[in-house]
Scaffold this active site. Structure first.
Site, short mmCIF file in Angstrom:
data_model
loop_
_atom_site.label_atom_id
_atom_site.label_comp_id
_atom_site.label_asym_id
_atom_site.label_seq_id
_atom_site.Cartn_x
_atom_site.Cartn_y
_atom_site.Cartn_z
N ASP A 134 -10.36 2.15 2.42
CA ASP A 134 -10.55 1.33 3.63
C ASP A 134 -11.41 2.06 4.68
O ASP A 134 -12.33 1.48 5.26
CB ASP A 134 -9.19 0.96 4.24
CG ASP A 134 -8.47 -0.09 3.40
OD1 ASP A 134 -9.14 -0.87 2.70
OD2 ASP A 134 -7.22 -0.12 3.44
N LYS A 160 0.82 -1.23 0.00
CA LYS A 160 0.00 0.00 0.00
C LYS A 160 0.85 1.27 0.00
O LYS A 160 0.44 2.28 -0.57
CB LYS A 160 -0.97 -0.01 1.19
CG LYS A 160 -2.06 -1.07 1.05
CD LYS A 160 -3.06 -0.99 2.18
CE LYS A 160 -4.05 -2.14 2.09
NZ LYS A 160 -5.10 -2.07 3.12
#
Ligand code: ATR
Length: 278
Positions: A104, A68
């Site tokens: 997220d 990420k």
């Protein structure tokens, strides 16, 4: 032509993203293919894999552990959520541009508010952990109007530093950072476990008294059953306990809509992926 998407990670075999996006695509009648891509963890490995995927005509990607932050560096344009998280979990390739998003936190907030039916506005929220998962959740939680956000971490300095970094972006929400052992007599309406402790079946050491009557205890991990954190909350007898299945599906839905311009229905997919908390 069939548009191509993939999720990249290492390991990647466990990923539910191909199943989730496959179900979305079928229900929304989208001509797309979604596969897994095992990235190399050697220096430059992520960029090489993404370059190759783009060269083959790929349209977008999901990004999971441990890439990420590589995706954050690779993107040429970042959303505010991605910027603040310092991490990217979805990429879109458009005419040489690489757009980076982090869905997220919005996935988490949508799950709590829409699926679990608990408005975050005005609530006292405790987030355990001060790593990437917490970083990703803060801006969406503040946007949803939490009354107070307390970040509690095993290493208290990290929680304090994150709270300080985040305060200018907190939209008037009170944000505090402290150690897990410094929650004193504080009581919360929603407690998120955003530590990686549950992955190793461990437990952030907190007092059961942090849960207000009727509190929501939410572990961001998925498919680990009743984690030590959720067990503590359940045994405290005052909490509703859930894992991160809804967050997983909602963040995928955000990416799907971003790529395809169609909002998929998440309810059935969440039901299909739910693993009983035993
Ligand atoms: P992620 O990106 O998943 O958030 P990370 O950035 O490595 O992962 O952060 C992991 C978080 O889990 C940290 O807040 C870590 O606490 P420390 O900063 O003190 O290391 C927390 N964590 C991991 N294992 C833990 C445990 N057994 N008990 C409490 N906290 C734990």
């Amino acid at each position: 032509m069939t548009d191509r998407y993939a999720v990249i990670g290492n390991p990647i075999d466990h990923s539910k993203s191909p199943l989730i996006h496959g179900l979305f695509a079928k229900a929304a009648d989208q001509d797309m293919q979604y596969s897994t891509l095992l990235g190399e963890t050697s220096p430059g490995g992520f960029a090489r894999a993404v370059d190759a995927f783009r060269a083959e005509g790929g349209s977008g990607m999901n990004v999971t552990v441990p890439f990420k932050t590589d995706a954050f560096a690779y993107a040429t344009e970042l959303s505010p959520d991605a910027q603040l998280a310092g991490a990217v979990n979805a990429l879109k390739f458009e005419d040489g541009r690489v757009l980076g998003q982090n869905f997220d936190g919005i996935g988490l907030v949508r799950d709590v508010q829409l699926n679990l039916g608990l408005p975050i506005a005005g609530r006292r929220v405790l987030v355990l952990g001060a790593g990437g998962a917490t970083r990703g959740a803060l801006l969406p939680l503040a946007r949803a109007g939490a009354n107070t956000i307390v970040i509690a971490n095993r290493t208290s300095e990290k929680a304090r530093a994150l709270a300080q970094d985040f305060t200018p972006h907190a939209k008037g929400v009170t944000v505090q950072g402290c150690g897990l052992d410094a929650l004193d007599d504080q009581v919360f309406d929603i407690v998120f476990n955003a530590t990686s402790a549950s992955l190793g079946a461990e437990m952030p050491v907190i007092s059961p008294s942090v849960f207000a009557p009727g509190a929501l205890a939410y572990d961001l991990v998925y498919g680990k059953g009743l984690t030590p954190f959720l067990r503590l909350a359940r045994d405290a007898g005052r909490s509703r306990v859930v894992d991160g299945v809804g967050m997983l599906v909602e963040q995928a839905a955000e990416a799907f809509e971003w790529w395809r311009g169609v909002r998929p229905d998440t309810r059935e997919v969440i039901t299909r992926l739910t693993v009983p908390l035993v």
